[in-house]
Design a protein around this motif. Structure first.
Motif, PDB file in Angstrom:
ATOM      1  N   LYS A 255       1.064  -1.480  -0.152  1.00 60.01           N
ATOM      2  CA  LYS A 255       0.467  -0.378   0.090  1.00 60.01           C
ATOM      3  C   LYS A 255       0.684   0.932  -0.139  1.00 60.01           C
ATOM      4  CE  LYS A 255      -3.907   1.983   2.741  1.00 60.01           C
ATOM      5  NZ  LYS A 255      -4.792   2.322   1.372  1.00 60.01           N
ATOM      6  N   ARG A 256       2.044   1.196   0.924  1.00 61.18           N
ATOM      7  CA  ARG A 256       2.967   2.422   0.789  1.00 61.18           C
ATOM      8  C   ARG A 256       3.549   2.366  -0.299  1.00 61.18           C
ATOM      9  NH1 ARG A 256       3.236   7.462   1.398  1.00 61.18           N
ATOM     10  NH2 ARG A 256       5.011   8.300   2.278  1.00 61.18           N
ATOM     11  N   THR A 257       3.697   0.747  -1.633  1.00 60.90           N
ATOM     12  CA  THR A 257       4.443   1.699  -2.346  1.00 60.90           C
ATOM     13  C   THR A 257       3.404   2.007  -3.100  1.00 60.90           C
ATOM     14  OG1 THR A 257       6.049  -0.387  -1.598  1.00 60.90           O
ATOM     15  CG2 THR A 257       5.796   0.391  -4.099  1.00 60.90           C
ATOM     16  N   MET A 258       2.905   1.847  -3.385  1.00 65.68           N
ATOM     17  CA  MET A 258       1.083   2.627  -4.550  1.00 65.68           C
ATOM     18  C   MET A 258       1.687   3.926  -3.950  1.00 65.68           C
ATOM     19  SD  MET A 258      -2.235   1.189  -5.942  1.00 65.68           S
ATOM     20  CE  MET A 258      -3.048   1.932  -4.194  1.00 65.68           C
ATOM     21  N   ASP A 259       1.156   4.353  -2.838  1.00 69.34           N
ATOM     22  CA  ASP A 259       0.678   5.477  -2.459  1.00 69.34           C
ATOM     23  C   ASP A 259       2.301   6.675  -3.070  1.00 69.34           C
ATOM     24  OD1 ASP A 259      -1.261   4.671  -1.241  1.00 69.34           O
ATOM     25  OD2 ASP A 259      -0.491   5.316   0.852  1.00 69.34           O
ATOM     26  N   ILE A 260       3.607   5.639  -3.105  1.00 70.83           N
ATOM     27  CA  ILE A 260       4.492   5.949  -3.263  1.00 70.83           C
ATOM     28  C   ILE A 260       5.000   6.624  -4.518  1.00 70.83           C
ATOM     29  CG2 ILE A 260       7.293   7.081  -3.473  1.00 70.83           C
ATOM     30  CD1 ILE A 260       7.072   5.519  -0.836  1.00 70.83           C
ATOM     31  N   VAL A 261       4.534   5.530  -5.093  1.00 71.35           N
ATOM     32  CA  VAL A 261       4.480   5.888  -7.190  1.00 71.35           C
ATOM     33  C   VAL A 261       3.404   6.543  -7.772  1.00 71.35           C
ATOM     34  CG1 VAL A 261       4.076   4.508  -8.786  1.00 71.35           C
ATOM     35  CG2 VAL A 261       5.187   3.518  -7.077  1.00 71.35           C
ATOM     36  N   VAL A 262       2.061   6.300  -7.453  1.00 71.64           N
ATOM     37  CA  VAL A 262       1.296   7.039  -7.630  1.00 71.64           C
ATOM     38  C   VAL A 262       0.475   8.585  -6.670  1.00 71.64           C
ATOM     39  CG1 VAL A 262      -1.785   7.852  -7.484  1.00 71.64           C
ATOM     40  CG2 VAL A 262      -0.689   4.736  -7.608  1.00 71.64           C
ATOM     41  N   SER A 263       1.384   9.328  -5.778  1.00 69.39           N
ATOM     42  CA  SER A 263       0.859  10.408  -5.294  1.00 69.39           C
ATOM     43  C   SER A 263       1.973  11.458  -6.514  1.00 69.39           C
ATOM     44  CB  SER A 263       1.293  10.541  -4.093  1.00 69.39           C
ATOM     45  OG  SER A 263       2.457  10.160  -3.350  1.00 69.39           O
ATOM     46  N   LEU A 264       3.021  10.338  -6.882  1.00 64.18           N
ATOM     47  CA  LEU A 264       4.910  11.225  -7.433  1.00 64.18           C
ATOM     48  C   LEU A 264       3.882  11.586  -9.185  1.00 64.18           C
ATOM     49  CD1 LEU A 264       8.057  10.224  -6.298  1.00 64.18           C
ATOM     50  CD2 LEU A 264       7.185  12.130  -5.897  1.00 64.18           C
ATOM     51  N   ALA A 265       3.273  10.258  -9.162  1.00 69.08           N
ATOM     52  CA  ALA A 265       3.228  10.784 -11.140  1.00 69.08           C
ATOM     53  C   ALA A 265       1.817  11.794 -10.990  1.00 69.08           C
ATOM     54  CB  ALA A 265       3.031   9.683 -11.470  1.00 69.08           C
ATOM     55  N   MET A 266       1.128  11.811  -9.442  1.00 68.57           N
ATOM     56  CA  MET A 266      -0.039  12.999 -10.166  1.00 68.57           C
ATOM     57  C   MET A 266       0.616  13.765  -9.695  1.00 68.57           C
ATOM     58  SD  MET A 266      -2.539  11.483 -10.710  1.00 68.57           S
ATOM     59  CE  MET A 266      -4.186  12.594 -10.232  1.00 68.57           C
ATOM     60  N   LEU A 267       1.430  14.604  -8.751  1.00 68.89           N
ATOM     61  CA  LEU A 267       1.968  15.536  -8.611  1.00 68.89           C
ATOM     62  C   LEU A 267       2.707  16.181  -9.629  1.00 68.89           C
ATOM     63  CD1 LEU A 267       3.490  15.083  -4.963  1.00 68.89           C
ATOM     64  CD2 LEU A 267       1.858  16.895  -5.614  1.00 68.89           C
ATOM     65  N   ILE A 268       3.357  14.606 -10.675  1.00 68.97           N
ATOM     66  CA  ILE A 268       4.165  15.634 -11.445  1.00 68.97           C
ATOM     67  C   ILE A 268       2.859  15.781 -12.664  1.00 68.97           C
ATOM     68  CG2 ILE A 268       5.153  14.992 -13.405  1.00 68.97           C
ATOM     69  CD1 ILE A 268       6.786  13.357 -11.745  1.00 68.97           C
ATOM     70  N   ILE A 269       2.023  15.142 -13.153  1.00 70.55           N
ATOM     71  CA  ILE A 269       0.438  15.191 -14.252  1.00 70.55           C
ATOM     72  C   ILE A 269      -0.018  17.084 -13.529  1.00 70.55           C
ATOM     73  CG2 ILE A 269      -1.087  14.404 -15.139  1.00 70.55           C
ATOM     74  CD1 ILE A 269      -0.035  12.172 -14.732  1.00 70.55           C
ATOM     75  N   THR A 270      -0.108  16.886 -12.302  1.00 70.46           N
ATOM     76  CA  THR A 270      -0.964  17.720 -12.279  1.00 70.46           C
ATOM     77  C   THR A 270      -0.409  19.232 -11.512  1.00 70.46           C
ATOM     78  OG1 THR A 270      -1.489  17.082  -9.428  1.00 70.46           O
ATOM     79  CG2 THR A 270      -3.391  15.952 -11.418  1.00 70.46           C
ATOM     80  N   SER A 271       1.125  19.655 -11.421  1.00 69.26           N
ATOM     81  CA  SER A 271       1.855  20.582 -11.307  1.00 69.26           C
ATOM     82  C   SER A 271       1.126  21.134 -11.948  1.00 69.26           C
ATOM     83  CB  SER A 271       3.310  20.377 -11.934  1.00 69.26           C
ATOM     84  OG  SER A 271       3.313  19.616 -12.588  1.00 69.26           O
ATOM     85  N   PRO A 272       0.639  21.947 -13.816  1.00 68.04           N
ATOM     86  CA  PRO A 272      -0.018  22.655 -14.121  1.00 68.04           C
ATOM     87  C   PRO A 272      -0.889  23.305 -13.118  1.00 68.04           C
ATOM     88  CG  PRO A 272       0.296  20.951 -15.376  1.00 68.04           C
ATOM     89  CD  PRO A 272       0.529  20.859 -14.670  1.00 68.04           C
ATOM     90  N   ILE A 273      -1.730  22.449 -13.070  1.00 67.18           N
ATOM     91  CA  ILE A 273      -2.953  22.897 -12.095  1.00 67.18           C
ATOM     92  C   ILE A 273      -2.397  23.489 -11.040  1.00 67.18           C
ATOM     93  CG2 ILE A 273      -5.307  21.876 -11.002  1.00 67.18           C
ATOM     94  CD1 ILE A 273      -5.054  19.626 -13.018  1.00 67.18           C
TER      95      ILE A 273
END
Length: 476
Positions: A255-273
């Motif tokens: 669960k922690r591994t998925m949290d790190i991977v997905v949250s990092l990816a989402m922060l990059i994707i949503t950085s313009p927002i």
């Protein structure tokens, strides 16, 4: 209609297969006419069929996640909406193998037009199939059985689904009239069992099971704990093992591994927002971009949750919790927009990356609310066996006015039945609730006032007073 009852699943299955097959055929022709010839070695017939089969499988997976083929369970609009969402996701995912096969990025416009055509097909299918299904299977006539008093909140919820249930009668049951009530139950197609004493309820469930009578039961907290138990076979007496200690070590690591991977990816994707939202908030009134608030998470630990500020500066300067109302004057124009599309929740990705929260879990509550609910519902602390989440089981399956006690049951169902696949399913279903009106509504002024009332002397006060703070029940 009883003779058709055994064919329900078959009818749903055939209706779903026919829709998926039709959509897959259209996808195959879109592939043949728009993309196939751009391959270095274009597929012949079998290759095209195989690609259509892969698309059908992807579409079926998303249809299962969103439950978009459940004729009779969903209203016409819900059926059309959920399957359109499933189809859109399937088309987006299918663009990946298309790019890999043609070895170049190609315009996704054929897929866009495919989605439009499929939407028309889904709308016709959804309305026609659901209407015909309900003619064959009209609403069930059920009887509600209760103990000390009828549960009016549950009755209202059942009345709201008149397409599924009709409460033809209700009866109060106790040890004296139990046998008489049981004979009366046989006249109906189903029984709704409210909160009853264990002895009466167990006897009633055995009676209904023995007479093949369908039962809709409101679970107790103990039922949910047992439901997540494991079967043990040490000897010739069955045992159920309820570990009751939250997630196992391997589950926590995954669960922690998925949290790190997905949250990092989402922060990059949503950085313009992030940048645009921060600028809009700052330019509007010059105040701080972020809003911090203390919340409780696993084992009662306190952390500062981070959100984009959607209210005026010092909206709660008196230190008192004041839930937001539908037309709350404290909400800025920028705040109203970011609340509507849930952008205000995005900074919680930083909390997730730091390990203070998880992507999926019970929503972290304010300290004062935890204290209040725990006084009235002792089992409320059970939900803190795992980290608080950005979205959760209660947010996906609850409504904007789901009571605190019912939210607790939903959160415990998640904890007791946790799996990685369940987390993935909840994340995808969160996309669905983003566009549902009732999942984003704030408090009415009346409901907001109720939160401030005293709760002493009424065991059910918390349930009535629980209103949906947009920030409490929201999900990104």
């Amino acid at each position: 209609m009883k003779k058709y009852e055994q064919y329900k699943r078959l009818i749903r299955f055939l209706a779903g297969v026919s829709l998926i097959a039709a959509e897959s055929i259209i996808f195959m022709y879109m592939w043949i006419y728009c993309y196939k010839d751009q391959m270095e070695m274009p597929y012949q017939r079998l290759g095209n069929y195989f690609l259509a089969a892969v698309y059908a499988l992807i579409l079926y997976i998303f249809s299962t996640i969103y439950g978009s083929l459940r004729l009779g369970y969903l209203r016409n609009g819900e059926l059309i909406y959920t399957h359109t969402l499933a189809t859109t996701c399937a088309n987006a995912v299918s663009y990946i193998p298309i790019v890999l096969l043609v070895k170049h990025f190609r315009s996704p416009m054929p897929l866009v037009w495919l989605t439009v055509v499929q939407f028309v097909m889904i709308a016709v299918w959804g309305y026609t199939a659901n209407t015909l299904y309900r003619k064959v299977y009209p609403p069930r006539k059920v009887i509600m059985v209760y103990g000390e008093r009828p549960m009016r909140a549950l009755m209202e919820k059942i009345y709201s689904r008149a397409d599924r249930f009709v409460i033809s009668a209700s009866a109060r049951i106790d040890t004296e009239n139990a046998e008489e009530i049981k004979r009366e139950l046989l006249q109906y197609e189903g029984v709704v069992v409210c909160d009853l004493p264990s002895v009466i309820r167990n006897d009633l469930l055995k009676f209904c099971y023995g007479h093949s009578l369908r039962v809709y039961t409101m679970p107790k907290i103990s039922d949910i704990i047992i439901r997540g138990a494991e079967n043990m076979h040490y000897f010739d007496t069955p045992l159920l093992l309820a570990r009751n200690d939250g997630l196992s070590v391997e589950q926590a690591v995954i669960k922690r591994t998925m949290d790190i991977v997905v949250s990092l990816a989402m922060l990059i994707i949503t950085s313009p927002i992030f940048v645009l939202t921060a600028l809009a908030i700052k330019l509007y009134d010059g105040g701080p971009v972020f809003f911090y608030q203390e919340r409780c998470t696993k084992d009662g630990q306190v952390f500062s949750i981070c959100k984009f500020r959607s209210m005026i500066v010092d909206a709660e300067k008196a230190g008192q919790s004041i839930p937001a109302t539908e037309r709350d004057p404290r909400i800025t124009p920028v705040g109203a927009l970011i609340r509507k599309v849930r952008i205000d929740e995005l900074p919680q990705l930083l909390n997730i990356l730091k390990g203070e929260m998880s992507l999926v879990g019970p929503r972290p509550e304010r300290i004062e609310h935890v204290r209040l609910y725990s006084e009235k519902i002792p089992e409320f602390a059970y939900r803190m066996k795992v980290k608080g989440g950005l979205t959760g089981y209660a947010q996906v399956y609850g409504k904007y006015n789901t009571t605190a006690y019912d939210k607790l049951k939903l959160d415990l169902m998640y904890i007791q039945n946790y799996s990685l696949l369940l987390d993935i399913e909840i994340l995808f279903k969160t996309v669905k609730i983003l566009f549902e009106k009732e999942s984003t509504e704030g408090f009415s002024e009346e409901a907001s006032a109720m939160v401030e009332q005293e709760t002493e002397g009424d065991d059910f006060a918390v349930e009535r007073q629980e209103t949906v703070r947009k920030e409490e029940s929201g999900a990104v």
